[in-house]
Design a protein around this motif. Structure first.
Motif, PDB file in Angstrom:
ATOM      1  N   ILE A  95       8.251 -34.316 134.092  1.00 34.71           N
ATOM      2  CA  ILE A  95       7.489 -34.708 135.289  1.00 34.71           C
ATOM      3  C   ILE A  95       6.184 -33.919 135.306  1.00 34.71           C
ATOM      4  O   ILE A  95       6.168 -32.726 135.052  1.00 34.71           O
ATOM      5  CB  ILE A  95       8.301 -34.437 136.576  1.00 34.71           C
ATOM      6  CG1 ILE A  95       9.563 -35.298 136.551  1.00 34.71           C
ATOM      7  CG2 ILE A  95       7.467 -34.716 137.815  1.00 34.71           C
ATOM      8  CD1 ILE A  95      10.529 -35.002 137.675  1.00 34.71           C
ATOM      9  N   VAL A  96       5.086 -34.637 135.561  1.00 38.41           N
ATOM     10  CA  VAL A  96       3.764 -34.000 135.522  1.00 38.41           C
ATOM     11  C   VAL A  96       3.248 -33.796 136.943  1.00 38.41           C
ATOM     12  O   VAL A  96       3.152 -34.759 137.702  1.00 38.41           O
ATOM     13  CB  VAL A  96       2.772 -34.909 134.741  1.00 38.41           C
ATOM     14  CG1 VAL A  96       1.402 -34.267 134.667  1.00 38.41           C
ATOM     15  CG2 VAL A  96       3.303 -35.216 133.354  1.00 38.41           C
ATOM     16  N   PRO A  97       2.910 -32.571 137.322  1.00 40.77           N
ATOM     17  CA  PRO A  97       2.329 -32.363 138.651  1.00 40.77           C
ATOM     18  C   PRO A  97       1.032 -33.170 138.798  1.00 40.77           C
ATOM     19  O   PRO A  97       0.321 -33.397 137.811  1.00 40.77           O
ATOM     20  CB  PRO A  97       2.028 -30.866 138.690  1.00 40.77           C
ATOM     21  CG  PRO A  97       2.714 -30.273 137.525  1.00 40.77           C
ATOM     22  CD  PRO A  97       2.964 -31.343 136.538  1.00 40.77           C
ATOM     23  N   ASN A  98       0.766 -33.548 140.029  1.00 42.21           N
ATOM     24  CA  ASN A  98      -0.361 -34.445 140.299  1.00 42.21           C
ATOM     25  C   ASN A  98      -1.682 -33.995 139.656  1.00 42.21           C
ATOM     26  O   ASN A  98      -2.366 -34.787 138.998  1.00 42.21           O
ATOM     27  CB  ASN A  98      -0.501 -34.564 141.827  1.00 42.21           C
ATOM     28  CG  ASN A  98      -1.614 -35.501 142.196  1.00 42.21           C
ATOM     29  OD1 ASN A  98      -1.786 -36.523 141.529  1.00 42.21           O
ATOM     30  ND2 ASN A  98      -2.382 -35.137 143.193  1.00 42.21           N
ATOM     31  N   GLU A  99      -2.014 -32.707 139.812  1.00 40.94           N
ATOM     32  CA  GLU A  99      -3.316 -32.257 139.306  1.00 40.94           C
ATOM     33  C   GLU A  99      -3.389 -32.326 137.782  1.00 40.94           C
ATOM     34  O   GLU A  99      -4.414 -32.666 137.216  1.00 40.94           O
ATOM     35  CB  GLU A  99      -3.590 -30.838 139.776  1.00 40.94           C
ATOM     36  CG  GLU A  99      -3.960 -30.856 141.234  1.00 40.94           C
ATOM     37  CD  GLU A  99      -4.291 -29.516 141.772  1.00 40.94           C
ATOM     38  OE1 GLU A  99      -3.583 -28.557 141.426  1.00 40.94           O
ATOM     39  OE2 GLU A  99      -5.257 -29.436 142.536  1.00 40.94           O
ATOM     40  N   LEU A 100      -2.270 -32.023 137.146  1.00 43.47           N
ATOM     41  CA  LEU A 100      -2.261 -32.094 135.690  1.00 43.47           C
ATOM     42  C   LEU A 100      -2.375 -33.548 135.232  1.00 43.47           C
ATOM     43  O   LEU A 100      -3.008 -33.850 134.212  1.00 43.47           O
ATOM     44  CB  LEU A 100      -0.985 -31.445 135.145  1.00 43.47           C
ATOM     45  CG  LEU A 100      -0.887 -31.311 133.636  1.00 43.47           C
ATOM     46  CD1 LEU A 100      -2.059 -30.500 133.085  1.00 43.47           C
ATOM     47  CD2 LEU A 100       0.425 -30.650 133.231  1.00 43.47           C
ATOM     48  N   SER A 101      -1.800 -34.448 136.019  1.00 45.98           N
ATOM     49  CA  SER A 101      -1.885 -35.862 135.634  1.00 45.98           C
ATOM     50  C   SER A 101      -3.330 -36.362 135.707  1.00 45.98           C
ATOM     51  O   SER A 101      -3.746 -37.199 134.903  1.00 45.98           O
ATOM     52  CB  SER A 101      -0.939 -36.728 136.465  1.00 45.98           C
ATOM     53  OG  SER A 101      -1.469 -36.926 137.749  1.00 45.98           O
ATOM     54  N   ILE A 102      -4.130 -35.821 136.619  1.00 47.81           N
ATOM     55  CA  ILE A 102      -5.556 -36.203 136.693  1.00 47.81           C
ATOM     56  C   ILE A 102      -6.247 -35.809 135.383  1.00 47.81           C
ATOM     57  O   ILE A 102      -6.974 -36.586 134.770  1.00 47.81           O
ATOM     58  CB  ILE A 102      -6.258 -35.504 137.897  1.00 47.81           C
ATOM     59  CG1 ILE A 102      -5.631 -35.971 139.208  1.00 47.81           C
ATOM     60  CG2 ILE A 102      -7.758 -35.746 137.877  1.00 47.81           C
ATOM     61  CD1 ILE A 102      -6.107 -35.200 140.439  1.00 47.81           C
ATOM     62  N   SER A 167       5.392 -44.115 137.671  1.00 51.57           N
ATOM     63  CA  SER A 167       6.435 -44.963 138.263  1.00 51.57           C
ATOM     64  C   SER A 167       5.878 -45.673 139.498  1.00 51.57           C
ATOM     65  O   SER A 167       4.780 -45.347 139.962  1.00 51.57           O
ATOM     66  CB  SER A 167       7.634 -44.114 138.659  1.00 51.57           C
ATOM     67  OG  SER A 167       7.302 -43.396 139.829  1.00 51.57           O
ATOM     68  N   SER A 168       6.661 -46.601 140.039  1.00 53.38           N
ATOM     69  CA  SER A 168       6.196 -47.344 141.222  1.00 53.38           C
ATOM     70  C   SER A 168       6.006 -46.399 142.417  1.00 53.38           C
ATOM     71  O   SER A 168       5.215 -46.671 143.313  1.00 53.38           O
ATOM     72  CB  SER A 168       7.182 -48.450 141.568  1.00 53.38           C
ATOM     73  OG  SER A 168       8.465 -47.863 141.691  1.00 53.38           O
ATOM     74  N   THR A 169       6.688 -45.260 142.400  1.00 58.95           N
ATOM     75  CA  THR A 169       6.532 -44.315 143.511  1.00 58.95           C
ATOM     76  C   THR A 169       5.335 -43.379 143.285  1.00 58.95           C
ATOM     77  O   THR A 169       5.044 -42.526 144.111  1.00 58.95           O
ATOM     78  CB  THR A 169       7.797 -43.447 143.658  1.00 58.95           C
ATOM     79  OG1 THR A 169       7.983 -42.755 142.409  1.00 58.95           O
ATOM     80  CG2 THR A 169       9.008 -44.269 143.997  1.00 58.95           C
ATOM     81  N   GLY A 170       4.666 -43.525 142.139  1.00 55.35           N
ATOM     82  CA  GLY A 170       3.493 -42.694 141.862  1.00 55.35           C
ATOM     83  C   GLY A 170       3.824 -41.459 141.041  1.00 55.35           C
ATOM     84  O   GLY A 170       2.933 -40.675 140.698  1.00 55.35           O
ATOM     85  N   MET A 171       5.110 -41.281 140.701  1.00 59.06           N
ATOM     86  CA  MET A 171       5.474 -40.096 139.912  1.00 59.06           C
ATOM     87  C   MET A 171       5.027 -40.289 138.456  1.00 59.06           C
ATOM     88  O   MET A 171       5.228 -41.359 137.886  1.00 59.06           O
ATOM     89  CB  MET A 171       6.990 -39.887 139.959  1.00 59.06           C
ATOM     90  CG  MET A 171       7.407 -38.585 139.307  1.00 59.06           C
ATOM     91  SD  MET A 171       9.159 -38.279 139.501  1.00 59.06           S
ATOM     92  CE  MET A 171       9.818 -39.354 138.259  1.00 59.06           C
ATOM     93  N   VAL A 172       4.408 -39.249 137.894  1.00 55.47           N
ATOM     94  CA  VAL A 172       3.903 -39.362 136.524  1.00 55.47           C
ATOM     95  C   VAL A 172       4.802 -38.554 135.589  1.00 55.47           C
ATOM     96  O   VAL A 172       5.156 -37.408 135.888  1.00 55.47           O
ATOM     97  CB  VAL A 172       2.439 -38.868 136.436  1.00 55.47           C
ATOM     98  CG1 VAL A 172       1.923 -38.920 135.011  1.00 55.47           C
ATOM     99  CG2 VAL A 172       1.541 -39.697 137.341  1.00 55.47           C
ATOM    100  N   THR A 173       5.173 -39.160 134.476  1.00 54.95           N
ATOM    101  CA  THR A 173       5.944 -38.409 133.472  1.00 54.95           C
ATOM    102  C   THR A 173       5.204 -38.470 132.137  1.00 54.95           C
ATOM    103  O   THR A 173       4.398 -39.376 131.893  1.00 54.95           O
ATOM    104  CB  THR A 173       7.365 -38.990 133.267  1.00 54.95           C
ATOM    105  OG1 THR A 173       7.230 -40.363 132.943  1.00 54.95           O
ATOM    106  CG2 THR A 173       8.233 -38.795 134.473  1.00 54.95           C
ATOM    107  N   ILE A 174       5.505 -37.500 131.300  1.00 55.51           N
ATOM    108  CA  ILE A 174       4.859 -37.445 129.980  1.00 55.51           C
ATOM    109  C   ILE A 174       5.935 -37.286 128.914  1.00 55.51           C
ATOM    110  O   ILE A 174       6.942 -36.615 129.120  1.00 55.51           O
ATOM    111  CB  ILE A 174       3.838 -36.289 129.906  1.00 55.51           C
ATOM    112  CG1 ILE A 174       3.031 -36.375 128.599  1.00 55.51           C
ATOM    113  CG2 ILE A 174       4.493 -34.920 130.043  1.00 55.51           C
ATOM    114  CD1 ILE A 174       1.847 -35.448 128.545  1.00 55.51           C
TER     115      ILE A 174
END
Ligand code: AMP
Ligand code: MG
Length: 349
Positions: A95-102, A167-174
Motif C-alpha cells: 500500500i502506497v501512502p498518498n504523498e508517495l503515490s503523487i 482501487s475504486s476507493t482510491g487506495m494505491v498499491t505498488i
C-alpha cells in the motif's frame, strides 16, 4: 538610592518590552536565511519581509515537513516506505501512502514521456555503482557481468516492472516485477519536498522566499520588488558561476550535472546519473542541465531526464511542456537555452 531600587521592576519591564518590539519588528528589507542538513544535502530557507520570530516559526515547520518526506522516500532508512517497498514489493503489492503515490505517478508519467530516460526503478543499479550514499569511498567500476545480469533481470519482464494500481476507493498499491526495478526516487523526491516546503511557508503567511535544496530550488515573490538571484555552478570550475538566474514570482529550478557526484577511474568520469539502456553513467554529451518550471518536482525530474536524453532529444522533451524552460551545456562547450529561460550566461563551459 531608594528611588532607583523602586524603579527596577519598571526598567526590567521596559527592557523586555523593547526586546519584544525589536523581535517582532517587520524587517522589510532584510533577507533571513537558515541552513540545515536534510535528505543527505544542505537546505537553505531564505525569507524576505517577515520578522525574526515569524521566520523562526515558519522555518522550523519547513524542516519538520522535509523530514517527514525524507522518511517517505529514503532508500537507506529501514523505516521509510520506499525501503519497505524495495524489500518486499515483488512478493505482495504494498500500500502506497498518498504523498508517495503523487511522486510515483509523476515519475511514471515522465518515464513514459522521456522513453525511459527518466527511470525511477534503477535502485539496484545505483547500488551497483556505489552512488546510494553519496560517492563511493573507493572509486570502483562494477564488473560487466553484474551490469549484464541486472539488464537480463529487467529483460525477463515483458513490460516496465513498476506497477501502480488505484482501487475504486482510491487506495494505491505498488508491485515491482523483480528487484531490478527497485525504486530510486533520488531524481524527483527532493523537488517534491521543495514544493511542500514552499507550501508550508505560504501557509504560515510567508509570501517571499527562496528555498534551495542541494542545488534545486523553489522561489516565491521577490525581495521587495527585486528578483531572487541565483548562480548556476560552472560544471568544470567549481569556484565559478556559469550563469545567473534572476527570478520573481512562483517558479522552480533544478540542475543535474555530471560534476555533482562522481569519481574518476582509468581517466574517465563516472557519475551518478545512470542510463538504464547501458546500465552505466549517462554519456549523452550533456554535462549540465538546468530546468525551470512551475513545480520543483517537474524541474527536478526533467533535469535528470534531459541529461540522459542529450541535447536534441532533451530539447524536444522540454518543448512538450508549456511552461518549462531549459539551459543545456555539452562537454564540447556547446550551450543552449530556451528563449523563456530566466537567466544569463556569465562564463563559457
Ligand atoms: P539529479 O541529481 O536530480 O539528476 O538526480 C540524480 C539521482 O537520481 C541519482 O543520484 C539517483 O538516485 C537517481 N537517478 C540516477 N539516474 C537516474 C535516471 N536515469 N532516472 C531517474 N533517476 C535517476
Ligand atoms: Mg533531478
Amino acid at each position: 538610592m531608594v528611588k532607583i531600587k523602586k524603579s527596577w521592576p519598571l526598567i526590567i519591564i521596559l527592557l523586555f518590552f523593547s526586546f519584544w518590539l525589536w523581535w517582532n519588528k517587520p524587517q522589510d528589507n532584510e533577507v533571513r536565511s537558515t541552513t540545515r542538513l536534510a535528505m543527505g544535502t544542505l537546505f537553505t530557507v531564505s525569507t524576505w519581509g517577515v520578522t525574526a520570530h515569524e521566520e523562526e516559526n515558519a522555518v522550523s515547520l519547513v524542516f519538520a515537513r522535509i523530514k517527514e518526506l525524507e522518511l517517505l522516500a529514503s532508500r537507506q532508512d529501514p523505516s521509510s516506505e520506499v525501503y519497505k517497498i524495495n524489500r518486499s514489493g515483488w512478493e505482495t503489492p504494498a500500500i502506497v501512502p498518498n504523498e508517495l503515490s503523487i511522486v510515483l505517478e509523476k515519475s511514471l508519467d515522465i518515464w513514459k514521456l522521456s522513453h525511459g530516460a527518466f527511470d525511477p526503478g534503477l535502485g539496484s543499479l545505483s547500488d551497483l555503482w556505489g552512488f546510494t550514499q553519496g560517492v563511493p569511498a573507493e572509486p570502483k567500476i562494477p564488473a560487466e557481468k553484474d551490469i549484464l545480469s541486472w539488464k537480463a533481470k529487467r529483460e525477463n519482464s515483458s513490460e516496465y516492472g513498476i506497477h501502480l494500481e488505484k482501487s475504486s476507493t482510491g487506495m494505491v498499491t505498488i508491485r515491482l516485477a523483480n528487484d531490478s526495478f527497485a525504486l530510486d526516487l533520488g531524481a524527483i523526491a527532493k523537488g517534491f519536498a521543495l514544493d511542500q516546503a514552499m507550501a508550508t511557508l505560504k501557509r504560515k503567511g510567508v509570501q517571499n522566499a527562496l528555498i534551495i535544496g542541494g542545488g534545486d530550488m523553489v522561489i516565491a515573490g521577490s525581495k521587495g520588488g527585486k528578483p531572487w538571484r541565483i548562480g548556476i555552478q560552472h560544471p568544470r570550475d567549481h569556484d565559478k558561476v556559469m550563469a545567473l538566474a534572476e527570478i520573481t514570482g512562483d517558479r522552480a529550478m533544478a540542475t543535474s550535472g555530471d560534476y555533482e557526484r562522481f569519481f574518476m577511474a582509468e581517466g574517465q568520469r563516472y557519475h551518478h546519473i545512470l542510463d538504464s539502456q547501458t546500465g552505466k553513467p549517462s554519456r549523452s554529451g550533456l554535462i549540465s542541465v538546468s530546468i525551470q518550471a512551475g513545480e520543483a518536482m517537474i524541474a527536478d525530474a526533467l533535469s535528470t531526464a534531459v541529461f540522459v536524453l542529450g541535447m536534441e532529444k532533451g530539447k524536444a522533451l522540454i518543448a512538450q511542456f508549456k511552461d518549462v524552460e531549459g539551459m543545456l551545456v555539452t562537454e564540447n562547450g556547446e550551450r543552449w537555452k530556451s528563449p523563456g529561460f530566466r537567466g544569463q550566461w556569465l562564463e563559457g563551459p
